[in-house]
Design an enzyme around this catalytic site. Structure first.
Site, PDB file in Angstrom:
ATOM      1  N   HIS A   1       0.855  -1.197   0.000  1.00  0.00           N
ATOM      2  CA  HIS A   1       0.000   0.000   0.000  1.00  0.00           C
ATOM      3  C   HIS A   1       0.890   1.245   0.000  1.00  0.00           C
ATOM      4  O   HIS A   1       1.720   1.391  -0.879  1.00  0.00           O
ATOM      5  CB  HIS A   1      -0.948  -0.086   1.214  1.00  0.00           C
ATOM      6  CG  HIS A   1      -2.071   0.908   1.268  1.00  0.00           C
ATOM      7  ND1 HIS A   1      -2.412   1.756   0.240  1.00  0.00           N
ATOM      8  CD2 HIS A   1      -2.954   1.173   2.264  1.00  0.00           C
ATOM      9  CE1 HIS A   1      -3.442   2.494   0.606  1.00  0.00           C
ATOM     10  NE2 HIS A   1      -3.792   2.172   1.823  1.00  0.00           N
TER      11      HIS A   1
ATOM     12  N   HIS B   1      -2.377  -2.208  -9.695  1.00  0.00           N
ATOM     13  CA  HIS B   1      -3.365  -1.568  -8.827  1.00  0.00           C
ATOM     14  C   HIS B   1      -4.637  -2.413  -8.836  1.00  0.00           C
ATOM     15  O   HIS B   1      -5.002  -2.996  -9.837  1.00  0.00           O
ATOM     16  CB  HIS B   1      -3.689  -0.154  -9.346  1.00  0.00           C
ATOM     17  CG  HIS B   1      -4.304   0.717  -8.314  1.00  0.00           C
ATOM     18  ND1 HIS B   1      -5.639   0.675  -8.023  1.00  0.00           N
ATOM     19  CD2 HIS B   1      -3.760   1.615  -7.468  1.00  0.00           C
ATOM     20  CE1 HIS B   1      -5.892   1.541  -7.059  1.00  0.00           C
ATOM     21  NE2 HIS B   1      -4.782   2.121  -6.698  1.00  0.00           N
TER      22      HIS B   1
ATOM     23  N   ASP C   1       2.775   5.422  -6.668  1.00  0.00           N
ATOM     24  CA  ASP C   1       4.025   5.302  -5.907  1.00  0.00           C
ATOM     25  C   ASP C   1       5.256   5.188  -6.798  1.00  0.00           C
ATOM     26  O   ASP C   1       6.382   5.250  -6.289  1.00  0.00           O
ATOM     27  CB  ASP C   1       3.941   4.068  -4.994  1.00  0.00           C
ATOM     28  CG  ASP C   1       2.905   4.288  -3.899  1.00  0.00           C
ATOM     29  OD1 ASP C   1       2.025   3.437  -3.725  1.00  0.00           O
ATOM     30  OD2 ASP C   1       2.971   5.349  -3.253  1.00  0.00           O
TER      31      ASP C   1
HETATM   32  C1  SDX Z   1      -1.450   2.203  -3.350  1.00  0.00           C
HETATM   33  O1  SDX Z   1      -6.152   0.816  -3.286  1.00  0.00           O
HETATM   34  C2  SDX Z   1      -5.651   1.986  -3.524  1.00  0.00           C
HETATM   35  O2  SDX Z   1      -6.308   2.862  -4.047  1.00  0.00           O
HETATM   36  C3  SDX Z   1      -4.234   2.185  -3.088  1.00  0.00           C
HETATM   37  C4  SDX Z   1      -3.587   3.492  -3.480  1.00  0.00           C
HETATM   38  C5  SDX Z   1      -4.207   4.665  -2.757  1.00  0.00           C
HETATM   39  O3  SDX Z   1      -4.085   5.793  -3.264  1.00  0.00           O
HETATM   40  O4  SDX Z   1      -4.719   4.444  -1.624  1.00  0.00           O
HETATM   41  O5  SDX Z   1      -3.690   3.696  -4.878  1.00  0.00           O
HETATM   42  C6  SDX Z   1      -2.110   3.501  -3.112  1.00  0.00           C
HETATM   43  O6  SDX Z   1      -1.393   1.399  -2.461  1.00  0.00           O
HETATM   44  C7  SDX Z   1      -0.920   1.900  -4.727  1.00  0.00           C
HETATM   45  C8  SDX Z   1      -0.334   0.469  -4.841  1.00  0.00           C
HETATM   46  C9  SDX Z   1       1.082   0.473  -4.283  1.00  0.00           C
HETATM   47  N1  SDX Z   1       1.580  -0.901  -4.195  1.00  0.00           N
HETATM   48  C10 SDX Z   1       2.562  -1.325  -5.011  1.00  0.00           C
HETATM   49  O7  SDX Z   1       3.042  -0.664  -5.932  1.00  0.00           O
HETATM   50  C11 SDX Z   1       3.069  -2.723  -4.694  1.00  0.00           C
HETATM   51  C12 SDX Z   1       3.181  -3.536  -5.977  1.00  0.00           C
HETATM   52  N2  SDX Z   1       1.823  -3.783  -6.488  1.00  0.00           N
HETATM   53  C13 SDX Z   1       1.215  -5.054  -6.164  1.00  0.00           C
HETATM   54  O8  SDX Z   1       1.530  -5.590  -4.926  1.00  0.00           O
HETATM   55  C14 SDX Z   1      -0.257  -5.124  -6.573  1.00  0.00           C
HETATM   56  O9  SDX Z   1      -0.342  -4.651  -7.863  1.00  0.00           O
HETATM   57  C15 SDX Z   1      -1.306  -4.445  -5.712  1.00  0.00           C
HETATM   58  C16 SDX Z   1      -1.209  -4.839  -4.296  1.00  0.00           C
HETATM   59  C17 SDX Z   1      -1.185  -2.960  -5.842  1.00  0.00           C
HETATM   60  C18 SDX Z   1      -2.667  -4.864  -6.246  1.00  0.00           C
HETATM   61  O10 SDX Z   1      -2.749  -6.224  -6.064  1.00  0.00           O
HETATM   62  P1  SDX Z   1      -4.053  -7.067  -6.473  1.00  0.00           P
HETATM   63  O11 SDX Z   1      -5.118  -6.190  -7.005  1.00  0.00           O
HETATM   64  O12 SDX Z   1      -4.390  -7.940  -5.318  1.00  0.00           O
HETATM   65  O13 SDX Z   1      -3.545  -7.891  -7.695  1.00  0.00           O
HETATM   66  P2  SDX Z   1      -2.948  -9.334  -7.576  1.00  0.00           P
HETATM   67  O14 SDX Z   1      -1.903  -9.353  -6.506  1.00  0.00           O
HETATM   68  O15 SDX Z   1      -4.071 -10.302  -7.495  1.00  0.00           O
HETATM   69  O16 SDX Z   1      -2.177  -9.471  -8.980  1.00  0.00           O
HETATM   70  C19 SDX Z   1      -2.809  -9.964 -10.142  1.00  0.00           C
HETATM   71  C20 SDX Z   1      -1.664 -10.561 -10.955  1.00  0.00           C
HETATM   72  C21 SDX Z   1      -0.859 -11.604 -10.177  1.00  0.00           C
HETATM   73  O17 SDX Z   1      -0.262 -12.441 -11.137  1.00  0.00           O
HETATM   74  P3  SDX Z   1      -0.870 -13.952 -11.346  1.00  0.00           P
HETATM   75  O18 SDX Z   1      -0.961 -14.577  -9.958  1.00  0.00           O
HETATM   76  O19 SDX Z   1      -2.236 -13.710 -11.967  1.00  0.00           O
HETATM   77  O20 SDX Z   1       0.105 -14.640 -12.263  1.00  0.00           O
HETATM   78  O21 SDX Z   1      -0.715  -9.528 -11.282  1.00  0.00           O
HETATM   79  C22 SDX Z   1       0.533  -9.826 -10.647  1.00  0.00           C
HETATM   80  C23 SDX Z   1       0.234 -10.800  -9.533  1.00  0.00           C
HETATM   81  O22 SDX Z   1       1.396 -11.590  -9.259  1.00  0.00           O
HETATM   82  N3  SDX Z   1       1.030  -8.571 -10.110  1.00  0.00           N
HETATM   83  C24 SDX Z   1       2.276  -8.157 -10.215  1.00  0.00           C
HETATM   84  C25 SDX Z   1       2.308  -6.890  -9.618  1.00  0.00           C
HETATM   85  N4  SDX Z   1       1.084  -6.571  -9.180  1.00  0.00           N
HETATM   86  C26 SDX Z   1       0.294  -7.624  -9.474  1.00  0.00           C
HETATM   87  N5  SDX Z   1       3.382  -8.752 -10.747  1.00  0.00           N
HETATM   88  C27 SDX Z   1       4.519  -8.033 -10.680  1.00  0.00           C
HETATM   89  N6  SDX Z   1       4.626  -6.775 -10.124  1.00  0.00           N
HETATM   90  C28 SDX Z   1       3.531  -6.200  -9.595  1.00  0.00           C
HETATM   91  N7  SDX Z   1       3.637  -4.986  -9.045  1.00  0.00           N
END
Ligand code: SDX
Length: 435
Positions: A268, A307, A363
């Site tokens: 997050h 996201h 971010d």
């Molecule tokens: C913020 O919710 C909000 O609005 C948050 C925010 C706000 O203003 O409050 O926008 C702020 O928190 C932004 C997000 C910051 N976090 C990161 O940058 C961390 C990296 N991102 C990931 O951890 C992820 O993308 C999330 C947590 C942001 C979202 O995760 P989801 O929606 O649960 O998606 P998921 O984990 O189910 O991923 C779906 C697929 C998976 O692959 P498969 O299992 O289908 O093969 O996408 C992949 C994930 O492994 N994936 C990524 C990835 N994010 C998702 N693979 C590589 N790098 C990534 N960053």
């Protein structure tokens, strides 16, 4: 409308049910009537991590993830970032309308007069190790604020709520600056009431022996824009925590501290700090291709990418990228930007990321700007929390004023052991008896 309903057929009983649509969605509670017999509790919806569950109705922020749209109270984020100050946007989120000139003057004046914190709070901050993470200091100190304003527990009183909201919006930069100064072993700097929100914050951060820190107006405005972009984002994890803790009628300081704790997680708000760790690990533009390969093999995540809602470019990331160029004209270019740009270029062309709709989020570029401004990565999430307090509090008061809301208490699907009995005295009690 007559057809504003859906019909569900339960093939276990051959019964059909008509469920009314509420703004085009069903009420989960209406599923409870679907039973296989009189002893059946009734059907629930199962939605781990709330991937498809609306916990509330809200008028604060609108997101369209497919089209990369973000609006606060109906205003596009791009227009607010271009034409407003953070305090104007905080007022908008909290009150539903942009302030008139007089309303803004009064709001700015009130915030300025509430920037000071009780001297005893400094003793809390002094108690932390010099290298304590500033998010730990911020979270704990915000929680401690509730002991200085015991009347804050009277959350049903609208005027009292407004007073606590004012205090939190005004004091977050002060506590953040004190945490930063503590980490450097520098004395705390009193706020200056006649400085703007970000100029005063920079004064409390960067003042040395001069009477008053003179912030560069380009950097002060860039920070103001970054605060606008981080102010709210509908029902993200930390806002959901704010609402859940607030729903038990805990005071707003306790709820805000809980929201800070949720924001600190690396998935997050903690991601902006992790982006810099990742860029440092990559080290140079030449290493980007190998790093992307590493990610595609499932060995980690591309921090600052992806996201839950945006399946398109995060509109905030686009604005931040533009702001970075303004900042670098003053601070000099952060070499990590080149690595970030190459990472974005490769990722946006690679099927692995395209298929998963992974784009840069808020971010990805913010940390590069903060670092160029002189902040250590540990401060980045603190810089996220300061403006997000306005959004958390807008959502908190909306929850309290929503007649449909009550204490948040989700159900569960139990998958544990069926009924069983303790046979004889437990091992613990037997040990006590033999002593
Ligand atoms: C913020 O919710 C909000 O609005 C948050 C925010 C706000 O203003 O409050 O926008 C702020 O928190 C932004 C997000 C910051 N976090 C990161 O940058 C961390 C990296 N991102 C990931 O951890 C992820 O993308 C999330 C947590 C942001 C979202 O995760 P989801 O929606 O649960 O998606 P998921 O984990 O189910 O991923 C779906 C697929 C998976 O692959 P498969 O299992 O289908 O093969 O996408 C992949 C994930 O492994 N994936 C990524 C990835 N994010 C998702 N693979 C590589 N790098 C990534 N960053």
């Amino acid at each position: 409308m007559a057809n504003d309903k859906v019909t569900l057929t339960d093939h276990r009983t051959q019964k059909s049910y008509e469920l009314p649509l509420n703004d085009g969605h069903i009420r989960a509670a209406d599923l409870r009537q679907i039973k296989t017999g009189p002893d059946d509790f009734g059907m629930m919806s199962y939605d781990p991590a709330f991937m498809n569950t609306a916990s509330c109705k809200s008028a604060v922020t609108y997101l369209d993830g497919e089209n990369g749209i973000l609006r606060y109270r109906g205003y596009p984020i791009e227009e607010l970032a271009e034409n407003c100050t953070f305090l104007e946007v905080a007022y908008l989120l909290l009150n539903g309308e942009l302030p008139s000139q007089n309303e803004l003057k009064d709001w700015v004046e009130q915030v300025s007069q509430h920037r000071l914190v009780h001297e005893n709070l400094k003793k809390f901050i002094d108690g932390f190790h010099y290298d304590a993470h500033p998010m730990g200091i911020l979270t704990s100190t915000v929680a401690a604020l509730s002991t200085f304003y015991p009347e804050a527990h009277n959350i049903k009183d609208k005027l009292n709520r407004k007073q606590q909201i004012l205090r939190l919006v005004a004091k977050m930069p002060t506590i953040a600056a004190y945490a930063f100064r503590h980490s450097l072993g520098l004395p705390y700097v009193f706020p200056e009431n006649d400085l703007s929100y970000t100029e005063n914050f920079m004064h409390m951060l960067w003042k040395r022996t001069e009477p008053r820190y003179q912030s560069n107006p380009v950097l002060a405005r860039a920070l103001d824009v970054l605060f606008i972009l981080h102010a709210d984002h509908e029902q993200n994890a930390s806002t959901s925590v704010m609402r859940a803790v607030g729903s038990s009628h805990a005071d707003p300081y306790a709820a805000t501290a809980a929201a800070c704790a949720a924001l600190s997680g690396p998935l997050h708000g903690g991601a902006n700090e992790e982006v810099l760790v990742m860029l440092a690990q990559i080290g140079s533009v030449d290493n980007v291709k190998d790093y992307v390969k590493h990610i595609k093999e499932g060995k980690g995540k591309l921090m600052g990418f992806g996201h839950r809602v945006y399946k398109n470019y995060d509109p905030r990331a686009r604005i931040i990228k533009r702001t970075a160029e303004e900042v670098f004209k003053v601070t000099g270019r952060n070499p990590k930007l080149d690595i970030a740009l190459e990472l974005e270029k490769i990722a946006l062309e690679d099927e692995y990321f395209v298929k998963r709709k992974l784009y840069p989020n808020v971010d990805f570029y913010s940390g590069i700007i903060y670092q160029a401004m002189g902040f250590k990565p540990e401060m980045f999430t603190v810089l996220f929390a300061i403006p997000r307090v306005a959004g958390w509090l807008a959502q908190w008061q909306e929850m309290l004023e929503d007649p449909e809301q009550k204490i948040a208490r989700p159900r569960q699907i139990y998958i544990g052991k069926e009924l069983r009995h303790v046979t004889g005295k437990s091992a613990g009690l037997r040990a006590v008896a033999s002593d």
